[in-house]
Design an enzyme around this catalytic site. Structure first.
Site, PDB file in Angstrom:
ATOM      1  N   TYR A  66       0.843  -1.184   0.000  1.00 40.83           N
ATOM      2  CA  TYR A  66       0.000   0.000   0.000  1.00 40.83           C
ATOM      3  C   TYR A  66       0.887   1.246   0.000  1.00 40.83           C
ATOM      4  O   TYR A  66       1.674   1.466   0.940  1.00 40.83           O
ATOM      5  CB  TYR A  66      -0.917   0.039   1.217  1.00 40.83           C
ATOM      6  CG  TYR A  66      -1.920  -1.096   1.302  1.00 40.83           C
ATOM      7  CD1 TYR A  66      -2.295  -1.833   0.183  1.00 40.83           C
ATOM      8  CD2 TYR A  66      -2.508  -1.428   2.511  1.00 40.83           C
ATOM      9  CE1 TYR A  66      -3.213  -2.864   0.275  1.00 40.83           C
ATOM     10  CE2 TYR A  66      -3.429  -2.454   2.614  1.00 40.83           C
ATOM     11  CZ  TYR A  66      -3.775  -3.169   1.494  1.00 40.83           C
ATOM     12  OH  TYR A  66      -4.687  -4.198   1.582  1.00 40.83           O
ATOM     13  N   SER A  67       0.750   2.050  -1.006  1.00 38.76           N
ATOM     14  CA  SER A  67       1.601   3.246  -1.189  1.00 38.76           C
ATOM     15  C   SER A  67       3.079   2.881  -1.114  1.00 38.76           C
ATOM     16  O   SER A  67       3.916   3.686  -0.726  1.00 38.76           O
ATOM     17  CB  SER A  67       1.262   4.329  -0.164  1.00 38.76           C
ATOM     18  OG  SER A  67      -0.032   4.859  -0.380  1.00 38.76           O
TER      19      SER A  67
END
Length: 339
Positions: A66-67
């Protein structure tokens, strides 16, 4: 911490002795807009995480991808701000997806798992995670290698429990059997794709989890916002969706938006109106009525979305309401994983 934290119930994490809030805050929403346009960065995320902790939510789920690590960093930073007592938190993260173009920076090999847990702990700023999950099944790596590496992560004290995510039931059973036969740390949770418009998990995965006492912590319980009743038939093609995520989330467009899916949402809206509740609360109340579910993983990009999820804990549906919600469902192709 506010008094509301004292009134939020707790439930077991699967069949373990660890207690979690009946809602898990999914941290994919928080990180860097460089990764996805709809992501909230630190200042925007802070009040939502603060409210979650104050409300008594102690379970937080992120992933290394995530990111590309920023979600883990932000998760650790914000949780330290609002709940400095590490023992009060249940932190989950995941491994599998590519973190770079390097050939060994992905998958479930021993090499990648052992490197990834150390990288995740460093970004989170913790000595251990409570739940370390494989984000998907890796058909390129022998399950023996994966299971033994995960066992070593637990024995090293870097994770307390193991979890898995979307895969076929036969794949999950194969891994569980190998773990049991060889006395290895066993998966205690399944993070699967499950909601009112995608119920294919009820065919094999959920019966398996019930039989093996595996707790389900479903992702996308509101079908990425589809079950809130805010989407209308034909609006996607006409370019009239209201939110940035609804416009840009191509993944969701491939999962939902069938005519029968809208019929399910119509039922959700009808029951919500009759109960003076919001559609999101009805959809979550349906999920919370399922014995296999330990805690759905909710996403919140606005404070009211978090408040709606918390309010859903007080809404108990009748058997007739559950039947009406489930009646329009039509079978789907496998969505959320492949192989």
């Amino acid at each position: 911490m506010s008094d509301s934290a004292k009134t939020l119930p707790t439930v077991p994490l699967g069949a373990t002795g660890t207690r979690i809030s009946p809602l898990c805050l999914g941290m994919m929403t928080y990180g860097s807009k460089k990764w996805r346009e709809w992501i909230l960065e630190e200042d925007e995320a802070r009040p939502i995480v603060q409210r979650a902790v104050e409300a008594g939510i102690n379970f937080f789920d992120t992933a290394d991808m995530y990111s590309l690590g920023e979600s883990e960093r932000l998760t650790g930073k914000l949780l330290r701000e609002f709940q400095p007592r590490r023992e009060e938190l249940v932190i989950a993260t995941k491994v599998f997806n590519p973190m770079s173009d390097a050939p060994n920076d992905r998958g479930l090999s021993r090499k990648h798992i052992l490197a990834s847990i150390d990288a995740s702990l460093k970004r989170l700023g913790v000595d251990y995670v409570d739940l370390y999950q494989i984000h998907r099944f890796d058909k390129e790596t022998p399950i023996e290698e994966t299971c033994e590496a995960l066992h070593d992560v637990v024995k090293a004290g870097k994770a307390l429990y193991l979890g898995a995510s979307s895969m076929y039931a036969w794949q999950f059973q194969k891994m569980l059997q190998f773990q049991s036969t060889n006395g290895l740390a066993r998966f205690v949770t399944m993070q699967n794709h499950y909601n009112l418009v995608y119920r294919e998990e009820e065919r094999e995965m959920i019966p398996l989890c019930l039989d093996q006492k595996i707790g389900c912590i479903p992702w996308s319980p509101l079908a990425r916002g589809f079950l809130t009743g805010s989407r209308k038939r034909g609006e996607l093609a006409a370019g009239k969706t209201e939110t940035t995520r609804a416009r840009t989330d191509d993944y969701a467009h491939n999962l939902y938006y069938r005519d029968s899916d809208f019929t399910v949402v119509d039922r959700v809206v009808e029951i919500a109106e009759a109960r003076h509740a919001k559609p999101a609360q009805v959809a979550l109340a349906w999920m919370l009525s399922k014995p296999v579910v330990s805690a759905p993983i909710i996403g919140a990009s606005k404070l009211y979305q978090l408040e709606d999820a918390i309010a859903a804990l007080q809404l108990k549906l009748t058997e007739d309401e559950i039947k009406r919600l489930e009646e329009p469902y039509e079978p789907h192709s496998i969505l959320g994983h492949s192989y």
